[in-house]
Scaffold this motif. Structure first.
Motif, mmCIF file in Angstrom:
data_model
loop_
_atom_site.group_PDB
_atom_site.id
_atom_site.type_symbol
_atom_site.label_atom_id
_atom_site.label_comp_id
_atom_site.label_asym_id
_atom_site.label_seq_id
_atom_site.Cartn_x
_atom_site.Cartn_y
_atom_site.Cartn_z
ATOM 1 N N GLY A 24 41.885 48.904 48.156
ATOM 2 C CA GLY A 24 41.187 49.108 46.536
ATOM 3 C C GLY A 24 40.793 49.880 46.096
ATOM 4 O O GLY A 24 41.414 51.120 45.597
ATOM 5 N N ILE A 25 39.987 49.733 44.603
ATOM 6 C CA ILE A 25 39.299 50.464 43.962
ATOM 7 C C ILE A 25 37.579 50.343 42.998
ATOM 8 O O ILE A 25 37.820 48.764 43.351
ATOM 9 N N ASP A 26 37.211 51.187 42.842
ATOM 10 C CA ASP A 26 35.443 50.472 42.628
ATOM 11 C C ASP A 26 35.449 51.504 41.193
ATOM 12 O O ASP A 26 35.026 52.525 41.167
ATOM 13 N N LEU A 27 35.486 50.325 40.849
ATOM 14 C CA LEU A 27 35.798 51.048 38.887
ATOM 15 C C LEU A 27 33.633 51.447 38.439
ATOM 16 O O LEU A 27 33.112 51.732 37.258
ATOM 17 N N SER A 28 33.558 50.296 39.912
ATOM 18 C CA SER A 28 31.460 50.233 38.370
ATOM 19 C C SER A 28 30.352 51.095 39.278
ATOM 20 O O SER A 28 29.346 51.206 39.189
ATOM 21 N N LEU A 45 36.005 38.033 50.196
ATOM 22 C CA LEU A 45 35.861 36.562 50.921
ATOM 23 C C LEU A 45 36.743 36.034 49.732
ATOM 24 O O LEU A 45 36.537 34.685 49.726
ATOM 25 N N ALA A 46 36.120 35.953 48.106
ATOM 26 C CA ALA A 46 36.635 35.302 46.911
ATOM 27 C C ALA A 46 38.698 35.836 46.306
ATOM 28 O O ALA A 46 38.577 35.137 45.577
ATOM 29 N N GLY A 47 38.469 36.971 47.105
ATOM 30 C CA GLY A 47 40.220 36.859 46.923
ATOM 31 C C GLY A 47 39.984 38.079 45.341
ATOM 32 O O GLY A 47 41.123 37.438 45.016
ATOM 33 N N VAL A 48 39.324 37.658 44.745
ATOM 34 C CA VAL A 48 39.597 38.952 43.651
ATOM 35 C C VAL A 48 40.449 40.263 43.272
ATOM 36 O O VAL A 48 39.970 40.869 44.729
ATOM 37 N N GLN A 49 41.067 40.293 42.941
ATOM 38 C CA GLN A 49 41.336 41.778 42.436
ATOM 39 C C GLN A 49 40.238 42.322 41.994
ATOM 40 O O GLN A 49 39.561 42.923 41.449
ATOM 41 N N ALA A 50 40.249 43.433 43.137
ATOM 42 C CA ALA A 50 39.579 44.474 43.108
ATOM 43 C C ALA A 50 39.293 45.274 41.902
ATOM 44 O O ALA A 50 38.098 45.596 41.462
ATOM 45 N N ILE A 51 40.343 46.033 41.165
ATOM 46 C CA ILE A 51 40.051 46.280 39.429
ATOM 47 C C ILE A 51 39.070 45.161 38.922
ATOM 48 O O ILE A 51 38.735 45.841 38.340
#
Length: 320
Positions: A74-78, A122-128
């Motif tokens: 994954g990745i975390d831009l926040s 849980l929602a399956g949204v792409q990490a980016i």
């Protein structure tokens, strides 16, 4: 060169790529240090090392959390926006004392991380996509909570930013403890092994009965928590809460440190020591260019060159 010569040269090239993947970041740090020793006045002074250590601390702490997220694929831009939320929360809760303010900031950071984790796991949204949305939303929330810069007058927070223990700033001690904790987690715990397994093959991990969703959720919570720690320390060091500017583009510096340190963006592996060296390398590189009166544009070009080289080496290693 004949076909036979080309084939015989291939193993040497492979060994070079493998060596660069494992030790290139350390060689880079050594090269920059040697350059500074030779050409930068007062580089070996205690004050310079103290300054470099303090300046690299926020990026390093965020890079540790980012490395765990990237290890899962994954990745975390926040993270930069989480720093801003932490800074705003500290200012709002200082009336209850410094301990309560810091705890509230850490809880806020973990909460943003939990939202990221829920969207991804849980929602399956792409990490980016998920973390990009939180990057915008959390920055907006911080500005709602604290619309403008506000000075920190609490002696406890000010001491955290400027104090030291045995001559080493508190900020550096915090970073050192987190490095040790993450290294232990990755190498010695079942949770660390699950992180690597999920990043290596998520489907296989699910079929093996591993708690993939729980692991992803926990990793994003940790990343948010680490970003909040960085926000607390940055606020203490600056002695002011400024949600408008704190943490701006720090996510790019953290990702750079992780990639340069040898953790692949595809996941399945995490290199804690390499991440530390990557953060130090980028800090020394920026500092060197500034001390030699080169414009910021050269700093950006140099960082870009390092990133491209690191990604190329990782790509070539992945072909083996």
């Amino acid at each position: 060169m004949t076909t036979l010569d080309a084939r015989s040269a291939l193993p040497d090239r492979t060994r070079v790529i493998a060596w660069l993947q494992e030790y290139g970041v350390y060689a880079g740090v050594a090269a920059v240090v040697l350059f500074n020793i030779a050409f930068t006045p007062h580089f070996l002074s205690v004050e310079n090392f103290r300054t470099q250590a303090v300046q690299v601390t926020p990026v390093l702490i965020i890079a540790l959390g980012m490395a765990l997220v990237i290890a899962t694929g994954g990745i975390d831009l926040s993270v930069g926006s989480v720093m801003a939320v932490a800074a705003a929360v500290i200012s709002l809760y200082l009336g209850y004392g410094p301990v309560a303010a810091v705890l509230a900031a850490l809880v806020a950071g973990a909460a943003v991380g939990a939202v990221n984790g829920a969207l991804v796991a849980l929602a399956g949204v792409q990490a980016i996509v998920a973390t990009l949305a939180l990057m915008i939303g959390a920055r907006g929330l911080s500005l709602v909570l604290l619309p403008q810069l506000e000075g920190i007058r609490n002696p406890g927070i000010r001491a955290l930013g400027s104090g030291d223990l045995l001559g080493v700033p508190y900020l550096v001690w915090v970073a050192a403890v987190l490095v040790a904790a993450v290294a232990f987690t990755v190498r010695r715990t079942a949770f660390g092994r699950r992180i690597v397994a999920v990043g290596g093959n998520r489907r296989a991990s699910e079929l093996s009965g591993l708690p993939v969703r729980g692991t992803l959720l926990a990793v994003y919570v940790l990343c948010g928590l680490f970003a909040a720690v960085a926000g607390v320390l940055a606020t203490a060091r600056l002695q002011a809460s400024d949600p408008n500017s704190i943490g701006q583009l720090i996510e790019l510096s953290a990702i750079t440190a992780v990639v340069v340190g040898g953790t692949p963006l595809s996941g399945g592996r995490v290199r804690v020591a390499g991440t530390v060296a990557g953060a130090v390398l980028m800090q020394l590189l920026v500092s060197t260019l500034i001390k030699h009166d080169l414009p910021p544009s050269w700093t950006q070009i140099a960082q870009t060159a390092v990133i491209i080289a690191a990604v190329y080496v990782a790509r070539e290693r992945g072909r083996k």
